[in-house]
Design an enzyme around this catalytic site. Structure first.
Site, PDB file in Angstrom:
ATOM      1  N   CYS A  53      -6.197 -11.539  -3.158  1.00 41.95           N
ATOM      2  CA  CYS A  53      -5.381 -10.996  -2.067  1.00 41.95           C
ATOM      3  C   CYS A  53      -6.215 -11.040  -0.790  1.00 41.95           C
ATOM      4  CB  CYS A  53      -4.862  -9.589  -2.397  1.00 41.95           C
ATOM      5  SG  CYS A  53      -6.139  -8.336  -2.616  1.00 41.95           S
ATOM      6  N   ARG A  56      -4.102  -4.959  -3.917  1.00 43.92           N
ATOM      7  CA  ARG A  56      -3.280  -5.682  -4.906  1.00 43.92           C
ATOM      8  C   ARG A  56      -4.088  -6.372  -5.995  1.00 43.92           C
ATOM      9  NH1 ARG A  56      -0.277  -8.966  -0.341  1.00 43.92           N
ATOM     10  NH2 ARG A  56      -2.383  -8.669   0.488  1.00 43.92           N
ATOM     11  N   ASP A  89       2.149  -6.444   0.903  1.00 38.19           N
ATOM     12  CA  ASP A  89       0.864  -5.791   1.167  1.00 38.19           C
ATOM     13  C   ASP A  89       1.113  -4.294   1.324  1.00 38.19           C
ATOM     14  OD1 ASP A  89      -1.487  -4.833   2.134  1.00 38.19           O
ATOM     15  OD2 ASP A  89      -1.734  -6.385   3.670  1.00 38.19           O
TER      16      ASP A  89
HETATM   17  P1  4NP Z   1      -5.046  -6.084  -0.199  1.00 39.27           P
HETATM   18  O1  4NP Z   1      -4.615  -5.071   0.976  1.00 39.27           O
HETATM   19  O2  4NP Z   1      -5.091  -7.458   0.419  1.00 39.27           O
HETATM   20  O3  4NP Z   1      -3.955  -5.937  -1.208  1.00 39.27           O
HETATM   21  O4  4NP Z   1      -6.396  -5.602  -0.701  1.00 39.27           O
HETATM   22  C1  4NP Z   1      -5.279  -4.990   2.194  1.00 39.27           C
HETATM   23  C2  4NP Z   1      -6.477  -4.335   2.284  1.00 39.27           C
HETATM   24  C3  4NP Z   1      -7.126  -4.223   3.506  1.00 39.27           C
HETATM   25  C4  4NP Z   1      -6.557  -4.782   4.634  1.00 39.27           C
HETATM   26  C5  4NP Z   1      -5.346  -5.435   4.541  1.00 39.27           C
HETATM   27  C6  4NP Z   1      -4.715  -5.545   3.327  1.00 39.27           C
HETATM   28  N1  4NP Z   1      -7.205  -4.629   5.904  1.00 39.27           N
HETATM   29  O5  4NP Z   1      -6.617  -5.028   6.933  1.00 39.27           O
HETATM   30  O6  4NP Z   1      -8.340  -4.130   5.966  1.00 39.27           O
END
Ligand code: 4NP
Length: 150
Positions: A7, A13, A123
């Site tokens: 991800c 995720r 997300d």
């Molecule tokens: P992930 O979610 O891709 O599912 O781990 C996110 C975690 C952090 C960020 C964006 C999405 N961020 O902008 O820091």
């Protein structure tokens, strides 16, 4: 079979996808490995997001041992299957670390549930209520991945 869940941050995720898949691999007694990584580098070395830890624990999964890491070019050689959570992860993988020798290895995880529809796992980072839905989507998708490749 070696699977890498990917991800953006590797804290929401893909850690859930890794934890769910690990449990299913164990339940089925398979000799498969699964890990996860993020395309971004903001959260390197961090534990999964507390909201992912919490939803996992509600379903009996402990994902607190996981630590975020960034996707490396070598991962494309080292893993048999790279499962992207959403379109932008998929495009980033193809743009940054992919060459034609990896064709067929990179897939969107929800293609296993909804073939040809190119659906994304939303997300949940900015949406506290999104984690339950994400968990359920990933649970179903992991089951299908296993059914397809076992
Ligand atoms: P992930 O979610 O891709 O599912 O781990 C996110 C975690 C952090 C960020 C964006 C999405 N961020 O902008 O820091």
């Amino acid at each position: 079979m070696k699977i890498l869940m990917v991800c953006l941050g590797n804290i929401c995720r893909s850690p859930l996808a890794e934890g769910i898949m690990k449990q299913k691999i164990e339940e089925r007694g398979l000799d498969w490995a699964v890990e996860s990584a993020g395309t971004g580098n903001w959260h390197l070395g961090e534990q999964p997001d507390p909201r992912s830890i919490s939803i996992a624990s509600q379903y009996g999964l402990d994902i607190t041992d996981q630590r975020a890491r960034q996707l490396q070019a070598a991962d494309l050689d080292d893993y048999d299957l790279i499962l992207a959570m959403d379109h932008s992860n998929y495009e980033d993988i193809r743009r940054k670390v992919f060459d034609e020798s990896h064709e067929g290895k990179v897939k969107m995880i929800l293609d296993y549930v909804h073939p040809g529809e190119e659906r994304s796992v939303p997300d949940p980072y900015w949406d506290d209520d999104g984690f339950e839905q994400v968990y359920r989507m990933l649970e179903e998708a992991c089951e299908r991945v296993l059914d397809t490749h076992q």
